[in-house]
Design a protein around this motif. Structure first.
Motif, short mmCIF file in Angstrom:
data_model
loop_
_atom_site.label_atom_id
_atom_site.label_comp_id
_atom_site.label_asym_id
_atom_site.label_seq_id
_atom_site.Cartn_x
_atom_site.Cartn_y
_atom_site.Cartn_z
N ILE A 56 110.19 -2.41 62.33
CA ILE A 56 109.14 -1.37 62.64
C ILE A 56 107.70 -2.24 62.72
N GLY A 57 107.66 -3.42 61.97
CA GLY A 57 106.57 -4.35 61.97
C GLY A 57 105.62 -4.43 60.46
N PHE A 58 106.59 -4.06 59.45
CA PHE A 58 105.95 -4.03 58.35
C PHE A 58 105.99 -5.58 57.72
N HIS A 59 105.25 -6.03 56.81
CA HIS A 59 105.70 -7.40 56.00
C HIS A 59 106.22 -6.97 54.77
N VAL A 60 107.57 -7.23 54.48
CA VAL A 60 108.34 -7.03 53.36
C VAL A 60 108.35 -8.60 52.48
N PHE A 61 107.98 -8.14 51.36
CA PHE A 61 108.32 -9.11 50.41
C PHE A 61 108.80 -8.51 48.90
N ASN A 62 109.45 -9.49 48.25
CA ASN A 62 110.25 -9.11 46.72
C ASN A 62 108.95 -9.43 45.72
N ALA A 63 108.34 -8.24 45.24
CA ALA A 63 107.30 -8.15 44.25
C ALA A 63 107.93 -8.81 42.86
N GLU A 64 109.10 -7.93 42.50
CA GLU A 64 109.79 -8.40 41.22
C GLU A 64 111.28 -8.39 41.44
N ARG A 65 111.97 -8.39 40.45
CA ARG A 65 113.54 -8.38 40.63
C ARG A 65 114.11 -7.71 41.52
N ASN A 66 114.06 -6.31 41.36
CA ASN A 66 114.61 -5.19 42.17
C ASN A 66 113.58 -4.45 43.10
N VAL A 67 112.38 -4.82 42.62
CA VAL A 67 111.33 -4.02 43.46
C VAL A 67 110.77 -4.78 44.84
N TRP A 68 110.86 -4.06 45.75
CA TRP A 68 110.14 -4.84 47.05
C TRP A 68 109.12 -3.90 47.70
N VAL A 69 108.30 -4.52 48.27
CA VAL A 69 106.99 -3.91 48.79
C VAL A 69 106.78 -4.44 50.28
N ALA A 70 106.73 -3.19 51.20
CA ALA A 70 106.53 -3.12 52.49
C ALA A 70 105.18 -2.83 52.89
N HIS A 71 104.37 -3.57 53.55
CA HIS A 71 102.92 -2.93 54.04
C HIS A 71 102.80 -3.50 55.54
N TYR A 72 101.96 -2.29 55.86
CA TYR A 72 101.58 -2.62 57.22
C TYR A 72 100.15 -2.33 57.55
N HIS A 73 99.69 -3.52 58.08
CA HIS A 73 98.08 -3.39 58.51
C HIS A 73 97.90 -2.57 59.74
N VAL A 74 97.13 -1.71 59.65
CA VAL A 74 96.73 -0.66 60.86
C VAL A 74 95.74 -1.18 61.53
N GLU A 75 95.77 -1.18 62.94
CA GLU A 75 94.88 -1.62 63.79
C GLU A 75 93.99 -0.19 64.04
N PRO A 76 92.80 -0.36 63.89
CA PRO A 76 91.63 0.77 64.23
C PRO A 76 91.93 1.31 65.67
N SER A 77 91.89 2.60 65.82
CA SER A 77 91.95 3.09 66.92
C SER A 77 90.36 3.01 67.57
N LYS A 78 90.18 2.99 69.06
CA LYS A 78 88.84 3.00 69.37
C LYS A 78 88.21 4.23 69.47
N ASN A 79 89.06 5.44 69.22
CA ASN A 79 88.57 6.83 69.32
C ASN A 79 87.92 6.99 68.01
N VAL A 80 88.09 6.40 66.88
CA VAL A 80 87.68 6.53 65.69
C VAL A 80 86.38 6.18 65.50
N SER A 81 85.51 7.08 65.10
CA SER A 81 83.86 6.78 64.80
C SER A 81 83.74 6.10 63.69
N LYS A 82 83.01 5.20 63.51
CA LYS A 82 82.68 4.30 62.29
C LYS A 82 81.32 5.05 61.69
N GLN A 83 81.73 5.60 60.44
CA GLN A 83 80.78 6.37 59.60
C GLN A 83 80.06 5.48 58.71
#
Length: 184
Positions: free
Chosen positions: A157-184
């Motif tokens: 799907i596009g996540f970065h997956v890594f093994n944090a500890e022995r049986n624990v895995w972490v997947a994270h996805y950096h979201v590209e901002p939409s051009k429609n979202v106004s910056k506050q």
């Protein structure tokens, strides 16, 4: 022949021309499938006790589904529309929002029919639309096989997956901002 196309067509002017049996069988199957889908949708709508957004989609494997998304887009339920008259939930994803991060805290179900990909891509879309910068999931994998299945799923799907500890895995996805979202 699709039912809608069948209903749209103009009847022939000559009464001698008979409609082939195949068209009637197609129409009968289409009506049966439509009735099953309607029964599933009705059952889902009757069970929901909270406001939801309902969307019709097709999974990457071609399965027509109904998505029920809660008002905060942190809980997604997916129901198959084919052969599911009892409206059993096929996949459920729960997430929590913490500042600029959404964490997937629970994924239940799934049949390797594209339900998980659809649910997670819908979460990514929500993140893009609301300005959330990161989507994460931490999962336990007690066997190499389980780790490989989850790792492959999230990587695909596009996540970065890594093994944090022995049986624990972490997947994270950096979201590209939409051009429609106004910056506050």
């Amino acid at each position: 022949m699709k039912l809608f196309d069948f209903l749209k067509r103009n009847p022939e002017k000559t009464p001698d021309k008979a409609t082939p049996i195949v068209e009637y069988l197609d129409m009968e199957q289409t009506l049966k499938r439509t009735k099953e889908r309607f029964k599933c949708v009705t059952a889902v709508l009757e069970r929901q006790n909270k406001p939801c957004i309902y969307e019709f989609h097709t999974t990457s494997k071609g399965v027509p589904v109904l998505l029920c998304i809660d008002a905060f887009a942190t809980e997604i339920e997916i129901y198959n529309l084919n052969t599911n008259p009892d409206a059993e939930c096929r996949l459920k994803v729960k997430a929590e929002t913490t500042g600029e991060v959404i964490r997937i805290v629970q994924i239940t179900g799934g049949m390797r029919m594209g339900h998980g990909r659809l649910a997670v891509s819908r979460l990514v879309q929500h993140c893009t639309n609301t300005g959330v910068k990161r989507l994460e999931c931490t999962f336990m994998a007690t066997s190499d096989e389980t780790a490989e299945i989850f790792s492959y799923f999230f990587t695909k799907i596009g996540f970065h997956v890594f093994n944090a500890e022995r049986n624990v895995w972490v997947a994270h996805y950096h979201v590209e901002p939409s051009k429609n979202v106004s910056k506050q």
